[in-house]
Design an enzyme around this catalytic site. Structure first.
Site, PDB file in Angstrom:
ATOM      1  N   CYS A 138       3.736 -23.665  17.760  1.00 45.38           N
ATOM      2  CA  CYS A 138       4.683 -24.787  17.720  1.00 45.38           C
ATOM      3  C   CYS A 138       5.944 -24.465  18.510  1.00 45.38           C
ATOM      4  O   CYS A 138       6.804 -23.720  18.027  1.00 45.38           O
ATOM      5  CB  CYS A 138       5.018 -25.098  16.257  1.00 45.38           C
ATOM      6  SG  CYS A 138       6.265 -26.361  16.055  1.00 45.38           S
ATOM      7  N   CYS A 141       9.189 -25.706  16.872  1.00 46.34           N
ATOM      8  CA  CYS A 141       9.664 -24.884  15.756  1.00 46.34           C
ATOM      9  C   CYS A 141      10.257 -23.564  16.242  1.00 46.34           C
ATOM     10  O   CYS A 141      11.241 -23.080  15.681  1.00 46.34           O
ATOM     11  CB  CYS A 141       8.515 -24.538  14.801  1.00 46.34           C
ATOM     12  SG  CYS A 141       7.346 -25.854  14.513  1.00 46.34           S
ATOM     13  N   ASP A 142       9.684 -22.972  17.271  1.00 48.09           N
ATOM     14  CA  ASP A 142       9.985 -21.562  17.555  1.00 48.09           C
ATOM     15  C   ASP A 142      10.594 -21.272  18.923  1.00 48.09           C
ATOM     16  O   ASP A 142      10.990 -20.133  19.168  1.00 48.09           O
ATOM     17  CB  ASP A 142       8.696 -20.731  17.409  1.00 48.09           C
ATOM     18  CG  ASP A 142       8.173 -20.777  15.981  1.00 48.09           C
ATOM     19  OD1 ASP A 142       8.990 -20.852  15.048  1.00 48.09           O
ATOM     20  OD2 ASP A 142       6.935 -20.760  15.801  1.00 48.09           O
TER      21      ASP A 142
END
Ligand code: NAP
Length: 314
Positions: A138, A141-142
């Site tokens: 992701c 997200c990261d």
């Protein structure tokens, strides 16, 4: 164990499930949506959605999920977040019983499965060990953990190409590693990526091992398809975007209604002919285009069919 009743239970709070919830609730029947994470499903892992109508400048996946949830709730759809449906059984006397991990069982007269799909794994050494330690599925997200670092994005579909572009906002360099020299991704996205100076295409190449120092990712071992030669690419982050697998466990326990690839085979209206009252929508179905707009459309279609089914079975 307490049990509650509803007319339509929807499993999955992505675009298909939220659209089904909106249409079910607007049909004035009690409608509940179960989502094991946050509203939006897979689109919350999508940095930017450019092809959902009515957003000419695009919209973040997270915002789109929240907007869809708000609209369904406005018409009294009940959304149960962070609740997992652990099993579905046919109820004595009709309908279905949904078991959940919240401690409540639900009796539903109709069920719409909109559980979607999850990212596919590569099953190569280092994958399990370094998940969450430099290996991610992701970018939204990261990506910010890799500011000014070198990363790899693996895959040749829309997700890989779009998320590689997103990663360039943070990383100093992105290797886009794909096993062929042609892409499944939309040509417009590939063209844009080719023009991005931070992206280096590594084609006809497959990943063979995620390398690390025991704590974090330090590199990716890759093999050329052409001559089997292996080499190591030094990276501190690896993002895998090699497709998705349908989340079909709930239905496989009920009946044999999936195709060879694991997708639920539905009629045009989302119904599953052998199980009256059970419907499916979105990425979990055999005829999905795997676009947000088509997922939402199939959710609305399945909800309309479920409402008709409820009417006729009264
Ligand atoms: P996808 O289209 O299935 O692409 C998966 C990619 O991973 C392919 O390029 C495939 O290579 C590669 N791959 C698969 N297994 C591999 C392995 N073991 N080793 C190395 N490479 C491997 O998956 P996706 O990109 O996640 O997209 C899923 C669906 O969502 C698609 O229908 C896509 O169009 C849609 N989507 C749309 C948008 C958008 O419209 N903006 C955004 C994201 C996703 P091959 O090509 O050689 O098979």
């Amino acid at each position: 164990m307490s049990a509650q009743k509803c007319d339509i239970a929807i499993v999955g709070g992505g675009p298909a499930g939220l659209a089904a919830g909106l249409y079910g609730a607007r049909g004035l029947v009690s409608t509940i949506i179960f989502e094991k994470q946050a509203s939006g499903g897979q689109i919350t892992t999508t940095s930017w959605v450019e092809n959902y109508p009515a957003f000419p400048d695009g919209v973040s996946g997270t915002d789109l999920g929240e907007l869809m949830a708000r609209q369904a709730e406005k018409y009294s759809a009940q959304i149960e977040l962070f609740v997992t449906v652990t099993g579905i059984e046919r109820a004595d006397g009709g309908g279905f019983v949904l078991r959940t991990d919240s401690g409540t069982d639900w009796h539903a007269r109709a069920v719409i499965l909109a559980c979607g799909a999850v990212p596919r794994r590569l099953d190569i050494p280092g994958e399990t060990k370094y998940t969450g330690r430099g290996l991610s599925w992701c970018a939204t997200c990261d990506a910010n953990f890799f500011k000014d670092k070198v990363v790899a994005a693996i895959g040749g579909g829309d997700t890989a190409v779009e998320e590689a572009m997103y990663l360039t906002k943070f990383a100093s360099k992105v290797y886009l590693i794909h096993r062929r020299d042609e892409f499944r991704a939309a040509p417009i996205a590939v063209e844009r990526a080719r023009k991005n100076e931070k992206i280096e295409f590594v084609l006809d190449t497959v990943p063979v091992e995620i390398l690390g120092d025991g704590t974090r990712v330090t590199g990716l071992r890759v093999k050329s398809i052409a001559n089997d030669a292996e080499r190591t690419i030094d990276v501190s982050g690896i993002f895998q975007f090699v497709g998705v697998e349908p989340l079909n466990e709930l239905v496989t326990n009920l009946a044999d209604v999936t195709n060879n690839a694991g997708y639920i085979v539905v009629e045009d209206d989302g119904s599953i002919p052998t199980i009256p009252g059970l419907f499916a929508a979105g990425d979990l179905t055999n005829n999905s285009l795997k676009q947000v707009v088509s997922a939402a459309g199939s959710g609305a279609t399945a909800a309309a069919a479920a409402l008709k089914y409820l009417d006729e079975s009264e």
